[in-house]
Scaffold this motif. Sequence first.
Motif, short mmCIF file in Angstrom:
data_model
loop_
_atom_site.label_atom_id
_atom_site.label_comp_id
_atom_site.label_asym_id
_atom_site.label_seq_id
_atom_site.Cartn_x
_atom_site.Cartn_y
_atom_site.Cartn_z
N TRP A 215 0.81 -1.22 0.00
CA TRP A 215 0.00 0.00 0.00
C TRP A 215 0.85 1.27 0.00
CZ3 TRP A 215 -5.19 0.03 -0.62
CH2 TRP A 215 -5.83 -1.20 -0.52
N LYS A 216 2.17 1.15 -0.04
CA LYS A 216 3.03 2.34 0.04
C LYS A 216 2.72 3.36 -1.04
CE LYS A 216 6.92 0.41 2.50
NZ LYS A 216 8.33 0.02 2.45
N LEU A 217 2.61 2.92 -2.28
CA LEU A 217 2.35 3.84 -3.37
C LEU A 217 1.00 4.53 -3.20
CD1 LEU A 217 3.31 5.06 -6.04
CD2 LEU A 217 2.30 3.10 -7.21
N LEU A 218 -0.03 3.75 -2.88
CA LEU A 218 -1.35 4.34 -2.65
C LEU A 218 -1.32 5.27 -1.45
CD1 LEU A 218 -4.34 4.61 -3.28
CD2 LEU A 218 -4.74 2.61 -1.85
N ARG B 225 1.17 7.01 -0.29
CA ARG B 225 1.82 8.27 -0.69
C ARG B 225 0.89 9.13 -1.54
NH1 ARG B 225 6.87 4.96 -2.18
NH2 ARG B 225 7.89 4.80 -0.17
N SER B 226 0.15 8.49 -2.43
CA SER B 226 -0.79 9.22 -3.28
C SER B 226 -1.90 9.86 -2.45
CB SER B 226 -1.38 8.27 -4.33
OG SER B 226 -2.31 8.93 -5.13
N LEU B 227 -2.45 9.09 -1.50
CA LEU B 227 -3.49 9.65 -0.62
C LEU B 227 -2.93 10.79 0.23
CD1 LEU B 227 -5.21 6.33 0.51
CD2 LEU B 227 -6.24 8.13 -0.90
N ALA C 98 -0.49 12.76 -0.51
CA ALA C 98 -0.28 13.91 -1.39
C ALA C 98 -1.58 14.68 -1.64
CB ALA C 98 0.33 13.46 -2.71
N LYS C 99 -2.70 13.98 -1.51
CA LYS C 99 -4.01 14.62 -1.70
C LYS C 99 -4.57 15.17 -0.38
CE LYS C 99 -5.32 11.84 -5.70
NZ LYS C 99 -4.79 12.72 -6.68
#
Length: 144
Positions: A11-14, A16-18, A20-21
């Motif tokens: 879930w690291k990529l998700l 980070r994306s969350l 960032a939002k």
Amino acid sequence: FLLLGSCVDHWKLLGRSLAAKGFNVMACEPFGQDEGKISTGEIGSGQIVSAVLDALRWRRVVLVGCDRESIVAIQAARYLAPNRVVGLVLCGDLTTVNEFIAEETDNRATLDAYMAEHVHCPTSVVGDGDLSSAPSIGLGTIHK
């Protein structure tokens, strides 16, 4: 978002994306297991998740339960929704979840029916593996 499960690295990529939002994201390693079985119970899981939320100073959360930790997420959501748990996502290998629900309901409920009756927040279920062998997991189902 509070991510529960042994696959939190996925879930690291998700995460980070969350983040960032503007969302807060925390990943937790498995807890509440004794000899391979979830042992915390509904109130115990709710208290543990509540303590984590208090420590993070989060009032509300979307729980994400991966694999066997999905049971902890379900138990916590039953105890804390809709006030503190405002959403629930179950993902990964849901074999133990289906076994948990069969045991809880004497084989009378599917995952979808159990979630609709017992969890009082929006829920999304995403399993993995051979979907044809697990028709009761309700892929993509969202309960409100």
